[in-house]
Design a protein around this motif. Structure first.
Motif, PDB file in Angstrom:
ATOM      1  N   HIS A 274     -29.412 -68.610   9.388  1.00 24.51           N
ATOM      2  CA  HIS A 274     -28.916 -68.167  10.685  1.00 24.51           C
ATOM      3  C   HIS A 274     -28.510 -66.701  10.603  1.00 24.51           C
ATOM      4  O   HIS A 274     -28.134 -66.204   9.547  1.00 24.51           O
ATOM      5  N   HIS A 275     -28.577 -65.997  11.715  1.00 24.64           N
ATOM      6  CA  HIS A 275     -28.158 -64.592  11.726  1.00 24.64           C
ATOM      7  C   HIS A 275     -26.649 -64.496  11.489  1.00 24.64           C
ATOM      8  O   HIS A 275     -25.896 -65.450  11.682  1.00 24.64           O
ATOM      9  N   ASP A 276     -26.223 -63.309  11.096  1.00 25.86           N
ATOM     10  CA  ASP A 276     -24.827 -63.087  10.733  1.00 25.86           C
ATOM     11  C   ASP A 276     -24.318 -61.832  11.429  1.00 25.86           C
ATOM     12  O   ASP A 276     -25.076 -60.881  11.653  1.00 25.86           O
ATOM     13  N   VAL A 277     -23.031 -61.825  11.768  1.00 22.79           N
ATOM     14  CA  VAL A 277     -22.364 -60.654  12.314  1.00 22.79           C
ATOM     15  C   VAL A 277     -21.128 -60.396  11.465  1.00 22.79           C
ATOM     16  O   VAL A 277     -20.327 -61.299  11.233  1.00 22.79           O
ATOM     17  N   PHE A 278     -20.965 -59.166  10.979  1.00 25.48           N
ATOM     18  CA  PHE A 278     -19.811 -58.846  10.147  1.00 25.48           C
ATOM     19  C   PHE A 278     -19.407 -57.393  10.376  1.00 25.48           C
ATOM     20  O   PHE A 278     -20.145 -56.609  10.986  1.00 25.48           O
ATOM     21  N   HIS A 279     -18.223 -57.049   9.878  1.00 33.99           N
ATOM     22  CA  HIS A 279     -17.642 -55.741  10.137  1.00 33.99           C
ATOM     23  C   HIS A 279     -17.137 -55.147   8.825  1.00 33.99           C
ATOM     24  O   HIS A 279     -16.449 -55.825   8.054  1.00 33.99           O
ATOM     25  N   LEU A 280     -17.475 -53.890   8.588  1.00 30.77           N
ATOM     26  CA  LEU A 280     -17.104 -53.187   7.365  1.00 30.77           C
ATOM     27  C   LEU A 280     -16.146 -52.044   7.698  1.00 30.77           C
ATOM     28  O   LEU A 280     -16.296 -51.374   8.724  1.00 30.77           O
ATOM     29  N   LEU A 281     -15.194 -51.829   6.807  1.00 27.11           N
ATOM     30  CA  LEU A 281     -14.238 -50.736   6.977  1.00 27.11           C
ATOM     31  C   LEU A 281     -14.118 -49.979   5.665  1.00 27.11           C
ATOM     32  O   LEU A 281     -13.977 -50.575   4.601  1.00 27.11           O
ATOM     33  N   ARG A 282     -14.179 -48.655   5.767  1.00 26.81           N
ATOM     34  CA  ARG A 282     -14.006 -47.808   4.593  1.00 26.81           C
ATOM     35  C   ARG A 282     -12.990 -46.708   4.904  1.00 26.81           C
ATOM     36  O   ARG A 282     -13.125 -46.008   5.912  1.00 26.81           O
ATOM     37  N   ALA A 283     -11.998 -46.594   4.034  1.00 27.42           N
ATOM     38  CA  ALA A 283     -10.977 -45.554   4.186  1.00 27.42           C
ATOM     39  C   ALA A 283     -10.921 -44.736   2.908  1.00 27.42           C
ATOM     40  O   ALA A 283     -10.817 -45.283   1.811  1.00 27.42           O
ATOM     41  N   ARG A 284     -11.010 -43.416   3.053  1.00 29.51           N
ATOM     42  CA  ARG A 284     -10.925 -42.512   1.914  1.00 29.51           C
ATOM     43  C   ARG A 284      -9.844 -41.466   2.176  1.00 29.51           C
ATOM     44  O   ARG A 284      -9.721 -40.957   3.299  1.00 29.51           O
ATOM     45  N   LEU A 285      -9.090 -41.159   1.139  1.00 28.32           N
ATOM     46  CA  LEU A 285      -8.073 -40.120   1.209  1.00 28.32           C
ATOM     47  C   LEU A 285      -8.182 -39.271  -0.048  1.00 28.32           C
ATOM     48  O   LEU A 285      -8.111 -39.785  -1.165  1.00 28.32           O
ATOM     49  N   GLY A 286      -8.401 -37.975   0.146  1.00 28.49           N
ATOM     50  CA  GLY A 286      -8.576 -37.075  -0.987  1.00 28.49           C
ATOM     51  C   GLY A 286      -7.667 -35.873  -0.886  1.00 28.49           C
ATOM     52  O   GLY A 286      -7.229 -35.479   0.200  1.00 28.49           O
ATOM     53  N   ALA A 287      -7.396 -35.289  -2.023  1.00 21.61           N
ATOM     54  CA  ALA A 287      -6.575 -34.083  -2.073  1.00 21.61           C
ATOM     55  C   ALA A 287      -7.082 -33.187  -3.187  1.00 21.61           C
ATOM     56  O   ALA A 287      -7.349 -33.651  -4.298  1.00 21.61           O
ATOM     57  N   THR A 288      -7.199 -31.915  -2.878  1.00 21.60           N
ATOM     58  CA  THR A 288      -7.588 -30.912  -3.871  1.00 21.60           C
ATOM     59  C   THR A 288      -6.425 -29.951  -4.071  1.00 21.60           C
ATOM     60  O   THR A 288      -6.007 -29.273  -3.122  1.00 21.60           O
ATOM     61  N   ALA A 289      -5.904 -29.924  -5.287  1.00 24.84           N
ATOM     62  CA  ALA A 289      -4.814 -29.017  -5.633  1.00 24.84           C
ATOM     63  C   ALA A 289      -5.402 -27.797  -6.332  1.00 24.84           C
ATOM     64  O   ALA A 289      -5.959 -27.914  -7.428  1.00 24.84           O
ATOM     65  N   THR A 290      -5.300 -26.659  -5.697  1.00 22.61           N
ATOM     66  CA  THR A 290      -5.774 -25.408  -6.280  1.00 22.61           C
ATOM     67  C   THR A 290      -4.642 -24.820  -7.116  1.00 22.61           C
ATOM     68  O   THR A 290      -3.661 -24.285  -6.567  1.00 22.61           O
ATOM     69  N   VAL A 291      -4.751 -24.913  -8.417  1.00 14.65           N
ATOM     70  CA  VAL A 291      -3.691 -24.457  -9.310  1.00 14.65           C
ATOM     71  C   VAL A 291      -3.674 -22.937  -9.384  1.00 14.65           C
ATOM     72  O   VAL A 291      -2.621 -22.301  -9.304  1.00 14.65           O
ATOM     73  N   ASN A 292      -4.847 -22.326  -9.546  1.00 15.14           N
ATOM     74  CA  ASN A 292      -4.989 -20.872  -9.505  1.00 15.14           C
ATOM     75  C   ASN A 292      -6.415 -20.554  -9.108  1.00 15.14           C
ATOM     76  O   ASN A 292      -7.147 -21.446  -8.653  1.00 15.14           O
ATOM     77  N   GLU A 293      -6.838 -19.320  -9.276  1.00 15.23           N
ATOM     78  CA  GLU A 293      -8.171 -18.928  -8.823  1.00 15.23           C
ATOM     79  C   GLU A 293      -9.282 -19.639  -9.574  1.00 15.23           C
ATOM     80  O   GLU A 293     -10.404 -19.723  -9.081  1.00 15.23           O
ATOM     81  N   GLN A 294      -8.981 -20.151 -10.745  1.00 10.55           N
ATOM     82  CA  GLN A 294     -10.021 -20.783 -11.554  1.00 10.55           C
ATOM     83  C   GLN A 294      -9.903 -22.296 -11.643  1.00 10.55           C
ATOM     84  O   GLN A 294     -10.913 -22.975 -11.814  1.00 10.55           O
ATOM     85  N   VAL A 295      -8.711 -22.827 -11.538  1.00  8.23           N
ATOM     86  CA  VAL A 295      -8.469 -24.236 -11.857  1.00  8.23           C
ATOM     87  C   VAL A 295      -8.082 -25.018 -10.605  1.00  8.23           C
ATOM     88  O   VAL A 295      -7.219 -24.585  -9.831  1.00  8.23           O
ATOM     89  N   SER A 296      -8.739 -26.161 -10.410  1.00  6.84           N
ATOM     90  CA  SER A 296      -8.383 -27.079  -9.327  1.00  6.84           C
ATOM     91  C   SER A 296      -8.537 -28.516  -9.803  1.00  6.84           C
ATOM     92  O   SER A 296      -9.294 -28.802 -10.734  1.00  6.84           O
TER      93      SER A 296
END
Length: 417
Positions: A45-67
């Protein structure tokens, strides 16, 4: 899960107050509802379903070279917890967590180390697989050499780690190099690559090399992409002699746009992935698409996301026709038609009783609409049908009493910030 969020928040606060020059936060929330009638078994039989994706990111720039970049993800199907009181997080994970150092050796060298997405070229062999609700990332290190218009990445990733034991079981790794030439004044880019991996199961072990070229770009209203790859190495099956790998893949896409006709684009394409060669018993001639984003190439219904498993090792040929319009910057509508067949002659490969069986697999039609609802909110809807050669549906795609036509549709909303 709460503990993990607290740890991440603490790290970000420390980075923001101690050493970092800045902290940039990014995220995504994506919900997709699917109508699935893709089974070739009439009893399903056919199917109906629902997907959820949550992403949370952070980039910390320490100095001009390092992150430092951290990204967590929760990917779930509605109702899978089984209870509103169940707080388990089966699909919650660290999607990315890596250190990046740039500007080394007079901007000649940069390094990225940790869990990260590896996405190269058109993602046919190595990509993020972003259509998947979970996606793909690697525990890897990347060394980049910058020669101006030419960039060369050398990378290595651990795929399967096996601890020391009396019976040696090797680790599975991915290593390679990827060179890209993309001159700033040109609309052309050229890629050359070499990849090595050593997949292993209880019955099969491989030392596999994949090398190839990819080129694409624009010339006026014409867009194009051509590529070719070869696989070589050793293929070992338990209790059998070692075979040399000798497989190949070619692909091409071309399209022409008519901006004055509602942004009309007409395109065509061709893909050919080698399969078993019954006349060559000394070589393993089945091409493997490795860690690529197959959804965007071999039909949106995803009958061929695991190649060669989904083609029974018989290879795949795909003839594509495309047409689309973009009447505004906020709306796009397109139709793709795929004519699928196997490369290996079915009669030679499997000696069927019915000599009328052909190499044809079937035809897939994908209709897709995209529109921008707000500045960061996008919606995509799609509907697809597949008309299969009935005998091939029995052989490759179904169990039980087969049906010749299947369908699938979805509605997806994505917020990106």
């Amino acid at each position: 899960m709460r503990g993990f969020f607290r740890i991440m928040l603490m790290l970000l606060l420390c980075a923001g107050t101690a050493a970092a020059q800045s902290v940039t936060v990014t995220g995504q929330l994506r919900q997709r509802s699917e109508f699935n009638d893709k089974s070739f078994n009439e009893a399903t039989h056919h199917d109906v379903f629902h997907l959820l994706r949550a992403r949370l990111g952070a980039t910390a720039t320490v100095n001009e070279q390092v992150s430092v970049h951290l990204e967590v993800q929760d990917a779930r199907t509605f109702g899978e917890s089984g209870s509103t009181l169940n707080g388990s997080a089966q699909h919650f994970d660290l999607r990315q967590g890596y250190l990046e150092i740039t500007g080394l050796a007079d901007d000649f060298l940069s390094v990225k180390l940790g869990r990260q997405v590896l996405s190269y070229g058109n993602e046919r062999l190595l990509g993020a697989i972003d259509w998947s609700n979970v996606g793909q990332s690697f525990d890897a290190g990347v060394l980049r050499l910058n020669f101006g218009d030419v960039k060369l990445d050398a990378f290595g990733a651990a795929l399967v780690r096996n601890t020391a034991a009396p019976l040696y079981v090797r680790d599975v790794v991915l290593a390679g190099s990827w060179a890209t030439w993309a001159p700033k004044e040109s609309r052309v880019n050229v890629h050359g690559f070499w990849l090595f991996d050593n997949p292993a199961t209880e019955t099969v072990r491989q030392n596999r090399h994949t090398a190839g070229l990819l080129a694409g770009g624009h010339a006026g209203m014409l867009d194009y992409e051509v590529e070719a790859a070869a696989q070589f190495g050793d293929h070992m099956m338990a209790g059998m002699e070692t075979h040399h790998i000798s497989a190949n893949m070619v692909g091409a896409r071309v399209g022409y746009r008519f901006p004055e006709l509602l942004g009309l684009r007409i395109g065509a394409g061709f893909d050919r992935l080698s399969g078993r060669n019954p006349d060559d018993r000394e070589s393993y001639t089945v091409f493997n698409t490795l860690y690529g984003t197959n959804h965007k190439y071999y039909g949106y219904m995803d009958y061929f996301t695991n190649i060669p498993l989904h083609t029974s090792g018989l290879g795949l040929q795909d003839i594509i026709a495309q047409i689309s319009i973009a009447p505004s910057k906020a709306f796009w509508l397109g139709v793709d038609v795929h004519l699928f067949s196997t490369v290996t002659d079915l009669e030679k490969a499997l000696a069927p009783r019915d000599p009328e069986w052909s190499s044809s697999i079937g035809t897939e039609i994908d209709v897709t609409a995209k529109w921008k609802l707000a500045e960061v909110v996008n919606m995509t809807a799609g509907f697809s049908v597949f008309n299969a050669n009935k005998d091939r549906a029995v052989l490759l795609l179904a169990q039980g009493t087969p049906t010749e036509s299947t369908s699938w549709g979805y509605l997806m909303t994505s917020v990106q910030f």
